[in-house]
Design a protein around this motif. Sequence first.
Motif, PDB file in Angstrom:
ATOM      1  N   TYR A   1     -45.089  33.389  34.406  1.00 26.38           N
ATOM      2  CA  TYR A   1     -45.015  32.251  35.318  1.00 26.38           C
ATOM      3  C   TYR A   1     -45.011  30.900  34.611  1.00 26.38           C
ATOM      4  O   TYR A   1     -44.719  29.884  35.241  1.00 26.38           O
TER       5      TYR A   1
ATOM      6  N   TYR B 118     -42.859  29.895  32.655  1.00 27.97           N
ATOM      7  CA  TYR B 118     -41.469  29.444  32.771  1.00 27.97           C
ATOM      8  C   TYR B 118     -41.281  28.630  34.050  1.00 27.97           C
ATOM      9  O   TYR B 118     -40.600  27.607  34.056  1.00 27.97           O
ATOM     10  N   THR B 119     -41.878  29.094  35.128  1.00 26.98           N
ATOM     11  CA  THR B 119     -41.740  28.404  36.410  1.00 26.98           C
ATOM     12  C   THR B 119     -42.314  26.999  36.340  1.00 26.98           C
ATOM     13  O   THR B 119     -41.729  26.048  36.870  1.00 26.98           O
TER      14      THR B 119
ATOM     15  N   ALA C 130     -39.825  24.887  34.408  1.00 24.63           N
ATOM     16  CA  ALA C 130     -38.405  24.972  34.757  1.00 24.63           C
ATOM     17  C   ALA C 130     -37.790  23.602  35.000  1.00 24.63           C
ATOM     18  O   ALA C 130     -36.616  23.386  34.704  1.00 24.63           O
TER      19      ALA C 130
ATOM     20  N   ALA D 203     -33.538  28.513  38.167  1.00 27.23           N
ATOM     21  CA  ALA D 203     -34.089  29.444  39.159  1.00 27.23           C
ATOM     22  C   ALA D 203     -33.432  30.818  39.050  1.00 27.23           C
ATOM     23  O   ALA D 203     -34.086  31.845  39.272  1.00 27.23           O
TER      24      ALA D 203
ATOM     25  N   PHE E 123     -35.216  32.655  36.479  1.00 23.86           N
ATOM     26  CA  PHE E 123     -36.507  33.099  37.006  1.00 23.86           C
ATOM     27  C   PHE E 123     -36.313  34.388  37.800  1.00 23.86           C
ATOM     28  O   PHE E 123     -37.067  35.348  37.635  1.00 23.86           O
TER      29      PHE E 123
ATOM     30  N   ARG F 278     -35.964  35.743  29.152  1.00 22.15           N
ATOM     31  CA  ARG F 278     -36.468  36.040  30.494  1.00 22.15           C
ATOM     32  C   ARG F 278     -36.297  37.513  30.843  1.00 22.15           C
ATOM     33  O   ARG F 278     -37.153  38.103  31.489  1.00 22.15           O
TER      34      ARG F 278
END
Length: 173
Positions: free
Chosen positions: A41, A43-44, A47, A68, A71, A133
């Motif tokens: 998470y 990465y979120t 982002a 996104a 993700f 990812r």
Amino acid sequence: MSDPAITTPAPQGLDVADTARRLKAIFIGSVGNLVEWYDFYAYTAFALYFAPKFFPSHDPVVQQLNAATLFAAGFIVRPIGGWLFGHIADRYGRRLSLTVSVLMMCFGSLIIALTPTYETIGFAAPVLLALARVIEGLSLGGEYGASATYLTEIAHPDHRGFYSSFQYVTLIG
């Protein structure tokens, strides 16, 4: 006289060493899962910063949609990771499966941390980010299932649901 069929067994004493061993295993399994979800998470959280640096476009909406999409790619490959690492765990043992899974998550996070921006290496930047990812998604899918199985296996037979519930508590963090 008492009928042996209707007598209840005497309660067994508490084995402190066994309980301590099980609690340690729950803690280690849950912390490992928490760290994997944190890495996934992270990465979120970043982002917004990744999008303009890794995806060439003058439109910020397109950049965010690209971020996104990566993700989502991590979530899409999770079942494949569960299958792959489940196979490894059944064939070679849970310890190896969990170890490889954690190392893969570290490797995926390292790729993200070290990948230069689009300005520096061009189209290779979003490709490397996508690869990282996918590696993280495979890792998360493998670790989650193997860890839940491990916690269930080490649990006292009367408390399997309780022990394995700690795997799900780490998702809240």
